[in-house]
Design a protein around this motif. Sequence first.
Motif, PDB file in Angstrom:
ATOM      1  N   VAL A  33     -15.456 -23.123 -50.830  1.00  7.75           N
ATOM      2  CA  VAL A  33     -14.119 -23.456 -50.563  1.00  7.75           C
ATOM      3  C   VAL A  33     -14.054 -25.223 -50.620  1.00  7.75           C
ATOM      4  CG1 VAL A  33     -11.879 -23.210 -49.473  1.00  7.75           C
ATOM      5  CG2 VAL A  33     -13.361 -21.340 -49.447  1.00  7.75           C
ATOM      6  N   VAL A  34     -14.644 -25.661 -49.687  1.00 10.18           N
ATOM      7  CA  VAL A  34     -14.508 -26.921 -49.454  1.00 10.18           C
ATOM      8  C   VAL A  34     -15.052 -27.705 -50.757  1.00 10.18           C
ATOM      9  CG1 VAL A  34     -15.251 -28.996 -48.226  1.00 10.18           C
ATOM     10  CG2 VAL A  34     -14.704 -26.882 -46.934  1.00 10.18           C
ATOM     11  N   ARG A  36     -14.766 -27.144 -53.780  1.00 12.88           N
ATOM     12  CA  ARG A  36     -13.723 -26.799 -54.883  1.00 12.88           C
ATOM     13  C   ARG A  36     -12.503 -27.511 -54.312  1.00 12.88           C
ATOM     14  NH1 ARG A  36     -15.182 -20.901 -54.421  1.00 12.88           N
ATOM     15  NH2 ARG A  36     -13.425 -20.465 -53.177  1.00 12.88           N
ATOM     16  N   GLN A  37     -12.202 -27.518 -53.279  1.00 11.34           N
ATOM     17  CA  GLN A  37     -11.193 -28.346 -52.953  1.00 11.34           C
ATOM     18  C   GLN A  37     -11.294 -29.846 -53.099  1.00 11.34           C
ATOM     19  OE1 GLN A  37     -10.588 -26.649 -48.880  1.00 11.34           O
ATOM     20  NE2 GLN A  37      -8.924 -25.349 -49.698  1.00 11.34           N
ATOM     21  N   THR A 189     -10.263 -36.532 -57.755  1.00  9.49           N
ATOM     22  CA  THR A 189      -9.861 -35.770 -56.681  1.00  9.49           C
ATOM     23  C   THR A 189      -8.544 -36.353 -56.069  1.00  9.49           C
ATOM     24  OG1 THR A 189     -12.062 -34.944 -56.330  1.00  9.49           O
ATOM     25  CG2 THR A 189     -10.643 -34.582 -54.774  1.00  9.49           C
ATOM     26  N   ALA A 193      -5.536 -33.103 -51.982  1.00  7.71           N
ATOM     27  CA  ALA A 193      -6.743 -32.054 -52.336  1.00  7.71           C
ATOM     28  C   ALA A 193      -7.697 -32.452 -50.962  1.00  7.71           C
ATOM     29  CB  ALA A 193      -7.361 -32.110 -53.432  1.00  7.71           C
ATOM     30  N   VAL A 196      -6.493 -31.067 -47.860  1.00 11.71           N
ATOM     31  CA  VAL A 196      -6.666 -29.670 -47.671  1.00 11.71           C
ATOM     32  C   VAL A 196      -8.092 -29.385 -47.542  1.00 11.71           C
ATOM     33  CG1 VAL A 196      -6.433 -27.416 -48.988  1.00 11.71           C
ATOM     34  CG2 VAL A 196      -4.635 -29.132 -49.498  1.00 11.71           C
ATOM     35  N   ALA A 197      -8.881 -29.819 -48.153  1.00 17.40           N
ATOM     36  CA  ALA A 197     -10.460 -29.602 -47.775  1.00 17.40           C
ATOM     37  C   ALA A 197     -10.812 -29.968 -46.361  1.00 17.40           C
ATOM     38  CB  ALA A 197     -11.324 -30.533 -48.601  1.00 17.40           C
ATOM     39  N   SER A 200      -9.716 -27.148 -44.268  1.00 20.82           N
ATOM     40  CA  SER A 200     -10.429 -26.099 -44.110  1.00 20.82           C
ATOM     41  C   SER A 200     -11.799 -26.300 -43.169  1.00 20.82           C
ATOM     42  CB  SER A 200     -11.084 -25.770 -45.508  1.00 20.82           C
ATOM     43  OG  SER A 200      -9.992 -25.591 -46.374  1.00 20.82           O
ATOM     44  N   ASN A 403       0.598 -29.533 -42.474  1.00 22.27           N
ATOM     45  CA  ASN A 403       0.200 -28.954 -43.981  1.00 22.27           C
ATOM     46  C   ASN A 403       0.753 -27.515 -43.997  1.00 22.27           C
ATOM     47  OD1 ASN A 403      -1.686 -28.846 -46.280  1.00 22.27           O
ATOM     48  ND2 ASN A 403      -2.396 -27.037 -45.056  1.00 22.27           N
ATOM     49  N   GLU A 407       3.257 -25.929 -46.697  1.00 24.53           N
ATOM     50  CA  GLU A 407       2.853 -24.758 -47.404  1.00 24.53           C
ATOM     51  C   GLU A 407       3.726 -23.657 -47.322  1.00 24.53           C
ATOM     52  OE1 GLU A 407       0.534 -25.050 -50.127  1.00 24.53           O
ATOM     53  OE2 GLU A 407       0.580 -27.215 -49.727  1.00 24.53           O
TER      54      GLU A 407
END
Length: 439
Positions: A33-34, A36-37, A189, A193, A196-197, A200, A403, A407
Amino acid sequence: MSSELRRTLTARDLTLLVIGSVIGSGIFIVPSVVLRQAGGHVSTAMVVWLVGGGLSLLGALSYAELSGMDRRAGGLYAYIQEAFGTFPAFLYGWTLFFVIGSGTVATLAVATTDYMGQFVSLSPVGAKVVAVGLVALTAGLNVFGLRESATVQNLSTWIKVGAIVVMSVLLLGRGEGALMAPTAGAGATPLAAIGVAMVSVLWAFEGWQYVTFTDAEAVEPQRTIPRALVLGTALLIGLYVLANFGYLAALGADGVAASERVAADAVTRVLGPAAGSLIALAIIVSMFSAGHTVVIAVPRAYFHMARDGVFFRKLAEVDPRHGTPAFAILTSCAWTAVLAVTGTFEQLLTYVVFVGWIFYALGAAAVIALRRKHPDAPRPFRVPGYPLPPLLFVLAAAAIVVNQVMEEPVQSAVGLGIVFLGAPAYLLWRRSEAGSVSP
């Protein structure tokens, strides 16, 4: 008959408690996930892991000062109470009991049964029975003795740490993936983003604060808890970075980004399906260990709330035979079992899990508040570089909360509403306590 808890936890127990409370299933899944983010850039993802770990370490350093100076038990609950009053501390304990602590254990118990499905077929009813059985097992271990419970926790933590280290070393030695090459589709990037990472990663590091609730049962807590917080969090950073490099060596950046269960996929690719099953077993142990840590820690918060007269009085009792807050443990685990059976923990955690970070921020802010409120109080451990560490951690926690609110504003509003449902309960307990002591 003693009404006090017994001091049995050593520095090693506490350090393993920090590590065990953080490592659940996250490091086996979240790296994909990280990446990709982070836009597919390995270098960016690794910086995010290091910065997120560093921010967690700043929080641990802040709590280390509080645990070193505080002479009343209760951990984070007590820090918030001393710095900002009983009401916000109560709201934290209220939310911890009804949602965050119980919901976390219920989530881990149910997730453990999901992974057990790789070894044995479980019907929906059977899975719920097993989940409740896991909750009952952790309750029993904790009721019958903290020393015994800590021994189980130490063993399970060593197993999952060993699994991560052995897995990562084997993947690095036998994998052929380029460690730092970006994914094929990597592009620019955006800063948002990366933020967001970072959220996570901070979620993956969450849980080290639970050790503070065991201060009444720690040997020399002013020395051992600060050491455990700092050492445990530093070791976690090393483990997480090592695991990330292992996954990259096995799958390459594209394989990591595309994976939903990166640990299992990486091990299966390099070491074969049988080794993949071993990782599933390690994840089961890891999640049980994380849930067990929460059951060790959070009932101590309810115990101290009850002693302060703002929670059910029965929860303040110490079992005379085993020296544990048995009723607090059994009550919280009973509620956890209800959440696990009904599945309501999913909705509740969705609403309020981010609220925990408001209270974590208050814990770090308590360092600053108490420096002003009690400037001459003994501080065996002082945060290096004060006031930057607590300030930076407060900002990181605020970023997570903001955040989440941006969201999902409706869910966030509902979550805050659930928290403040504790306000009338607080007034009720306060009035009851006042009436019990009036002439």
